[in-house]
Design an enzyme around this catalytic site. Structure first.
Site, short mmCIF file in Angstrom:
data_model
loop_
_atom_site.label_atom_id
_atom_site.label_comp_id
_atom_site.label_asym_id
_atom_site.label_seq_id
_atom_site.Cartn_x
_atom_site.Cartn_y
_atom_site.Cartn_z
CB SER A 83 -0.81 0.05 1.36
OG SER A 83 -1.66 -1.16 1.35
N1 SAM Z 1 -0.56 -4.94 3.92
C1 SAM Z 1 0.08 -5.09 2.78
C2 SAM Z 1 1.49 -4.67 2.78
O1 SAM Z 1 1.71 -4.08 3.78
O2 SAM Z 1 2.07 -4.85 1.81
C3 SAM Z 1 -0.66 -4.74 1.67
C4 SAM Z 1 -1.84 -5.52 1.13
S1 SAM Z 1 -2.38 -5.71 -0.34
C5 SAM Z 1 -2.84 -4.27 -0.57
C6 SAM Z 1 -3.81 -6.92 0.08
C7 SAM Z 1 -3.35 -8.12 0.50
O3 SAM Z 1 -4.43 -8.96 1.01
C8 SAM Z 1 -2.77 -9.12 -0.78
O4 SAM Z 1 -1.72 -9.75 -0.38
C9 SAM Z 1 -3.99 -10.09 -0.82
O5 SAM Z 1 -3.70 -11.29 -1.30
C10 SAM Z 1 -4.41 -10.07 0.67
N2 SAM Z 1 -5.90 -10.96 0.75
C11 SAM Z 1 -6.81 -10.74 -0.04
N3 SAM Z 1 -8.05 -11.20 0.30
C12 SAM Z 1 -7.39 -11.98 1.51
C13 SAM Z 1 -8.13 -12.77 2.42
N4 SAM Z 1 -9.53 -13.29 2.37
N5 SAM Z 1 -7.44 -12.94 3.50
C14 SAM Z 1 -6.39 -12.51 3.81
N6 SAM Z 1 -5.58 -12.06 2.88
C15 SAM Z 1 -6.08 -11.50 1.83
#
Ligand code: SAM
Length: 261
Positions: free
Chosen positions: A111
């Site tokens: 992000s």
């Molecule tokens: N917090 C992260 C960072 O600091 O890099 C950025 C997150 S990225 C915007 C969103 C993440 O949420 C992705 O890696 C995606 O695979 C994960 N994600 C999506 N749906 C999810 C779920 N149901 N449970 C856990 N992770 C999930």
């Protein structure tokens, strides 16, 4: 005897000279390596300070949404110490301190630093808190949280990302982050309740299991809305009596919360 001593001396002198040359080489090359790596650290530190300035500017620009002109100094301190470049692919290290999201593979992103900072700030964390993050991704948000609270739990649904982040936490010695691969929609029951929950992927609604796992008095940050347009970043508060209130903070754009809920 004289010949033997002479020969021995010649050998000894040659060995001593070789040792001397080797020591000199070591003395010359070792400080060079050390200063090269500290020079690199210094460069990244300066870039990080610049990133912090950019976040401060964005916070001032969006103060009407945030109801404040500046974020908690502890949050900004965490933003200025966590080495964001280590959380992006090596070929993007030079871009790591721009105030932008970056690709991390598997169609996912780390992000934007400004978003990480405001979401962290609005959770109103205290040092002994236990925080749950949904969407480990690169691990950067978890690393920021780990600087501020006692224990961070983080769940990632994409296995290679989850495993890579876990390796990085170990390598960078983050002892207070526990992570797992799974569907974060259901939270992490065995460690609940949490003082704060942060969801870093866009959900169509606030997951009920997460509301249940939030402590009374706790806060949750979550982007809610359609995956195709901008979503609303919500601050969800659970009152001491369990009553839930939500406050819209500002429009955001996150990758979707996936899974088969
Ligand atoms: N917090 C992260 C960072 O600091 O890099 C950025 C997150 S990225 C915007 C969103 C993440 O949420 C992705 O890696 C995606 O695979 C994960 N994600 C999506 N749906 C999810 C779920 N149901 N449970 C856990 N992770 C999930």
């Amino acid at each position: 005897m004289h010949y033997f001593l002479n020969k021995l001396n010649k050998h000894t002198i040659r060995a001593c000279l070789t040792l001397l040359v080797l020591s000199c080489l070591l003395l010359v090359s070792y400080p060079a390596q050390v200063s090269a790596s500290s020079q690199e650290d210094l460069n990244y530190m300066q870039k990080r300070q610049h990133m912090v300035r950019l976040i401060e500017d964005d916070v001032r620009r969006t103060s009407v949404y945030l109801d404040k002109e500046a974020l908690d100094p502890k949050v900004m301190q965490a933003m200025s110490t966590v080495p964001r470049h280590k959380f992006v692919p090596e070929n993007r290290w030079d871009d790591a301190y721009q105030n932008n999201p970056l690709p991390i593979g598997h169609g996912q992103t780390i992000s934007q630093p400004y978003i990480v900072a405001i979401m962290t700030d609005l959770l109103k964390l205290s040092e002994h808190d236990k925080v749950l993050e949904i969407g480990t991704g690169s691990g950067y948000q978890a690393a920021i949280l780990a600087k501020l609270v006692d224990q961070v739990y983080s769940i990632e649904i994409i296995k290679p990302l989850g495993l890579q982040a876990a390796r990085l936490f170990k390598q960078l010695d983050y002892k207070n982050i526990s992570s797992k691969v799974g569907d974060g929609y259901y939270g992490w029951e065995e460690h609940a309740p949490f003082d704060a929950i942060i969801v870093t992927a866009a959900a169509s609604h606030i997951p009920h299991p997460l509301i249940k796992q939030l402590k009374p008095g706790g806060h949750m940050m979550i982007p809610v809305g359609s995956h195709f347009i901008t979503q609303q970043l919500l601050l969800v508060t659970k009152a001491e009596d369990g009553h839930i209130t939500t406050k819209q903070i500002l429009p955001v754009r996150f990758v979707p919360l996936t899974g088969d809920h």
